[in-house]
Structure formats: C-alpha cells, structure tokens
Motif scaffolding. Structure first.
Motif, mmCIF file in Angstrom:
data_model
loop_
_atom_site.group_PDB
_atom_site.id
_atom_site.type_symbol
_atom_site.label_atom_id
_atom_site.label_comp_id
_atom_site.label_asym_id
_atom_site.label_seq_id
_atom_site.Cartn_x
_atom_site.Cartn_y
_atom_site.Cartn_z
ATOM 1 N N ARG A 19 0.783 -1.212 -0.490
ATOM 2 C CA ARG A 19 0.271 0.049 0.354
ATOM 3 C C ARG A 19 1.364 1.050 0.442
ATOM 4 O O ARG A 19 2.089 1.247 0.133
ATOM 5 C CB ARG A 19 -1.028 -0.100 0.926
ATOM 6 N N LEU A 20 0.347 2.164 -0.350
ATOM 7 C CA LEU A 20 0.745 3.316 -0.472
ATOM 8 C C LEU A 20 0.732 4.430 0.802
ATOM 9 O O LEU A 20 -0.200 4.271 1.865
ATOM 10 C CB LEU A 20 0.064 4.336 -1.329
ATOM 11 N N ILE A 21 1.939 4.661 1.478
ATOM 12 C CA ILE A 21 1.878 5.514 3.016
ATOM 13 C C ILE A 21 2.193 6.982 2.442
ATOM 14 O O ILE A 21 3.144 7.695 1.576
ATOM 15 C CB ILE A 21 3.370 4.817 3.060
ATOM 16 N N VAL A 22 1.032 7.620 2.451
ATOM 17 C CA VAL A 22 1.228 9.161 2.135
ATOM 18 C C VAL A 22 1.156 10.390 3.741
ATOM 19 O O VAL A 22 0.380 9.553 5.034
ATOM 20 C CB VAL A 22 -0.646 9.110 1.827
ATOM 21 N N LEU A 23 2.085 11.222 3.327
ATOM 22 C CA LEU A 23 2.166 11.745 4.756
ATOM 23 C C LEU A 23 0.793 12.878 4.270
ATOM 24 O O LEU A 23 0.681 13.967 3.492
ATOM 25 C CB LEU A 23 3.371 12.913 4.642
ATOM 26 N N GLY A 24 0.148 13.302 5.608
ATOM 27 C CA GLY A 24 -0.780 14.229 5.293
ATOM 28 C C GLY A 24 -0.840 15.207 6.016
ATOM 29 O O GLY A 24 -0.310 15.964 7.416
ATOM 30 N N ASN A 25 -1.758 16.752 5.992
ATOM 31 C CA ASN A 25 -1.173 18.575 6.558
ATOM 32 C C ASN A 25 -2.772 18.389 6.439
ATOM 33 O O ASN A 25 -3.112 18.605 5.763
ATOM 34 C CB ASN A 25 -0.435 18.855 5.159
ATOM 35 N N TRP A 26 -3.021 19.011 7.887
ATOM 36 C CA TRP A 26 -4.719 19.849 8.250
ATOM 37 C C TRP A 26 -4.188 20.902 8.610
ATOM 38 O O TRP A 26 -3.390 21.158 9.093
ATOM 39 C CB TRP A 26 -5.071 18.569 8.567
ATOM 40 N N PRO A 27 -5.240 21.991 8.354
ATOM 41 C CA PRO A 27 -5.228 23.290 9.029
ATOM 42 C C PRO A 27 -4.971 23.396 10.440
ATOM 43 O O PRO A 27 -5.135 22.313 11.169
ATOM 44 C CB PRO A 27 -6.717 23.768 8.624
ATOM 45 N N ILE A 45 0.401 10.323 8.646
ATOM 46 C CA ILE A 45 0.691 9.132 7.755
ATOM 47 C C ILE A 45 -0.870 8.528 7.533
ATOM 48 O O ILE A 45 -0.990 7.779 8.682
ATOM 49 C CB ILE A 45 1.824 9.114 8.535
ATOM 50 N N GLN A 46 -0.905 8.300 6.632
ATOM 51 C CA GLN A 46 -1.775 7.634 6.237
ATOM 52 C C GLN A 46 -1.172 6.382 5.387
ATOM 53 O O GLN A 46 -0.510 6.104 4.330
ATOM 54 C CB GLN A 46 -2.475 8.056 5.163
ATOM 55 N N GLU A 47 -2.336 5.674 4.857
ATOM 56 C CA GLU A 47 -1.996 3.985 4.210
ATOM 57 C C GLU A 47 -2.697 4.173 3.437
ATOM 58 O O GLU A 47 -4.242 4.282 3.785
ATOM 59 C CB GLU A 47 -1.802 2.722 4.773
ATOM 60 N N CYS A 48 -2.921 3.963 1.401
ATOM 61 C CA CYS A 48 -3.813 4.110 0.738
ATOM 62 C C CYS A 48 -3.323 2.226 -0.117
ATOM 63 O O CYS A 48 -2.581 1.958 -0.516
ATOM 64 C CB CYS A 48 -4.026 5.001 0.163
#
Length: 161
Positions: A19-27, A45-48
């Motif tokens: 799976r893809l490991i994605v770095l997420g950023n929020w306000p 960090i999410q996985e997709c």
C-alpha cells in the motif's frame, strides 16, 4: 517521504506492505486548543490502496474518526474511518507495521519553531482527551524531531509568546 516541511524517514523493515504511505497535512487550529502553546501544525501518516480506491482516515486511529475524501496526486480518493489494527495480522489493510512502542521505526523531522509534539485525537472535545500524550522530541529552534511507530495524527505546538 517529504512534504509540507515535514520529512518521515522509515527504518529498514518499517513498512512491509504494497500500500501507499501518504503524508497528510491539515489546517492549524483544530477543534480543541492544545494543552500548552498554540497549535502550529497538525499532520499524520495514512495508508492508501495502490489503485487509489481508498485510504485510512486522515484523522488517525480512533474509532470515531470520520470518513470523507481528499485529493492525492490529482485524484479524489475516499478515506474510511479509523485504522482497523486487526491483531495479530500485521500489514493487513489499516494495519501497516511501522514498528512497536519500544522499537519505533519512523523518524519525523519538521521545519518548525515548535518545541512540543502531541498525539492528536480528533474525537474528543476536551484538551486532556484530544491531546492525550506529549511525545518525547528534540528541537534546535528550527526543526523538531520525534520517533513514532504507527500511522496516527500529531499536533506540533509552540510557546504562546
């Protein structure tokens, strides 16, 4: 993995998944003010799935984490609720192994003047429950570094002054 002034370094063996490991950023400025200081950045960090059919929740590993959608690589991708953490099966959907509490295999370095990092739990309405844990970290005034072991959400804070 790098983005938003944040670098996540995975040790060998930290991720054994397709799976893809994605770095997420929020306000900044989430629902609840952190216990100390001012929220500087909330990220995780999410996985997709590699075909972008879905991701784990952007708000981390909590039972009431909301579902929704987000844009990744120009595509709108749905994300489900919390990581399933299906024990004892490591690297099952929602359970990408990043290490254990004792053997943290991911190092996060951020370009920030923040001097503290907290676990962020978006499911709670009080500061004590929304920011349940101050994590060990080091800061040199321009970067903050800490080690972690699971996909979850963190909030960086800086002194109010």
């Amino acid at each position: 993995m790098t983005g938003f002034g944040i670098t996540a370094t995975f040790a060998p063996g930290a991720v054994a998944t397709d799976r893809l490991i994605v770095l997420g950023n929020w306000p900044n400025g989430q629902d609840v003010t952190p216990l100390t200081g001012t929220a500087v950045k909330t990220f995780g960090i999410q996985e997709c799935n590699v075909n972008f059919t879905g991701c784990t929740s952007v708000f981390g590993n909590y039972a009431n984490s909301p579902a929704g959608s987000e844009k990744i690589r120009g595509q709108v991708v749905p994300y489900s609720g919390f990581q399933k953490l299906v024990y004892p099966t490591p690297n099952a959907d929602g359970n990408t192994t990043f290490g254990t509490a004792q053997n943290k295999l991911v190092t996060i370095t951020t370009n920030t003047t923040a001097d503290s990092v907290y676990v962020y739990n978006a499911n709670n309405s009080t500061s004590a429950s929304a920011y349940p844990k101050l994590l060990p970290s080091s800061s040199d005034g321009s970067t903050l570094t800490f080690k972690t072991f699971q996909p979850i959400v963190w909030t960086l804070t800086a002194p109010t002054s």
